[in-house]
Design a protein around this motif. Sequence first.
Motif, PDB file in Angstrom:
ATOM      1  N   ASP A  72       0.694  -1.116   0.001  1.00 49.95           N
ATOM      2  CA  ASP A  72       0.064   0.064  -0.061  1.00 49.95           C
ATOM      3  C   ASP A  72       0.728   1.165   0.004  1.00 49.95           C
ATOM      4  O   ASP A  72       1.988   1.247   0.508  1.00 49.95           O
ATOM      5  N   GLY A  73       0.231   2.389  -0.556  1.00 48.63           N
ATOM      6  CA  GLY A  73       0.812   3.761  -0.270  1.00 48.63           C
ATOM      7  C   GLY A  73       2.256   3.904  -1.030  1.00 48.63           C
ATOM      8  O   GLY A  73       3.241   3.773  -0.580  1.00 48.63           O
ATOM      9  N   GLY A  74       1.944   4.286  -2.450  1.00 46.51           N
ATOM     10  CA  GLY A  74       3.059   4.509  -3.238  1.00 46.51           C
ATOM     11  C   GLY A  74       4.098   5.913  -2.947  1.00 46.51           C
ATOM     12  O   GLY A  74       5.277   5.697  -2.686  1.00 46.51           O
ATOM     13  N   GLY A  75       3.057   6.841  -2.640  1.00 47.64           N
ATOM     14  CA  GLY A  75       4.043   8.100  -2.092  1.00 47.64           C
ATOM     15  C   GLY A  75       4.547   7.948  -0.501  1.00 47.64           C
ATOM     16  O   GLY A  75       5.474   8.235  -0.180  1.00 47.64           O
ATOM     17  N   ASN A 130       2.460   8.611  -8.022  1.00 45.98           N
ATOM     18  CA  ASN A 130       3.013   7.700  -6.985  1.00 45.98           C
ATOM     19  C   ASN A 130       1.883   6.463  -7.760  1.00 45.98           C
ATOM     20  O   ASN A 130       0.902   6.516  -8.028  1.00 45.98           O
ATOM     21  N   GLU A 131       2.437   5.351  -7.415  1.00 46.59           N
ATOM     22  CA  GLU A 131       1.704   3.922  -7.862  1.00 46.59           C
ATOM     23  C   GLU A 131       1.973   2.872  -6.483  1.00 46.59           C
ATOM     24  O   GLU A 131       2.972   2.679  -6.125  1.00 46.59           O
ATOM     25  N   SER A 132       0.808   2.313  -6.182  1.00 40.60           N
ATOM     26  CA  SER A 132       0.727   0.946  -5.707  1.00 40.60           C
ATOM     27  C   SER A 132       0.301  -0.264  -6.140  1.00 40.60           C
ATOM     28  O   SER A 132      -0.657  -0.011  -6.785  1.00 40.60           O
ATOM     29  N   ALA A 133       0.617  -1.188  -5.580  1.00 49.81           N
ATOM     30  CA  ALA A 133       0.151  -2.525  -6.038  1.00 49.81           C
ATOM     31  C   ALA A 133      -1.137  -2.881  -5.503  1.00 49.81           C
ATOM     32  O   ALA A 133      -1.865  -3.963  -5.623  1.00 49.81           O
TER      33      ALA A 133
END
Length: 194
Positions: free
Chosen positions: A142-145, A162-165
């Motif tokens: 969680d939470g790309g940034g 930003n990017e999350s899986a």
Amino acid sequence: TAALCAYLVLNSVALAAPRTYAPNRTGDPPPNGCSRQHCTLREAVIASNNLAGKDRIVLQGGRVYNLRRAGDGEEDSLTGDLDLTDPLIILTPKFSGGRRARPATIDGNDVDRVLDQLDGAGQLTLARLVIRDGEVTDIGADGGGLRSNDLLRARRVKLSGNESAAEGGGGVIEGRGLLSGVVVSGNRSADGSA
């Protein structure tokens, strides 16, 4: 023994005094200590983590602080994201040279999440910052940034690119959050949350 007790109390207070770090390098070489002459953002975070108590990291307005040291799985900020283990303030001053300062940017360069506030770290305060191009690709990450696991106070912060899986491309707050003027835009996540 009274003198020894006074010495211990005075030194305990001195150790708990907040420190201010002012990174003067925007690159991300292998960490080698934070000195007045040479200090990166990563080195400032490591120095803050290594000394108990709340500290401040003051970034230069308009500068881009790049995180480029690929690697994940360690929690000492040596590679990948900046792991925060102690109470910390990261900010851009309102004014620089008599003029209003532009926010500083922390760029994850898609090598990992940008900021990771670990359980029990205490309060994290972010002010007048851009947090961009963080990326976590592990399944369920969680939470790309940013990921906050304690108390987060954020004012005038922008999370973008930003990017999350999993959840929260821009960021995820798993503890408590007090947010003001936070902009979340242009982020991606597997579940579609910003």
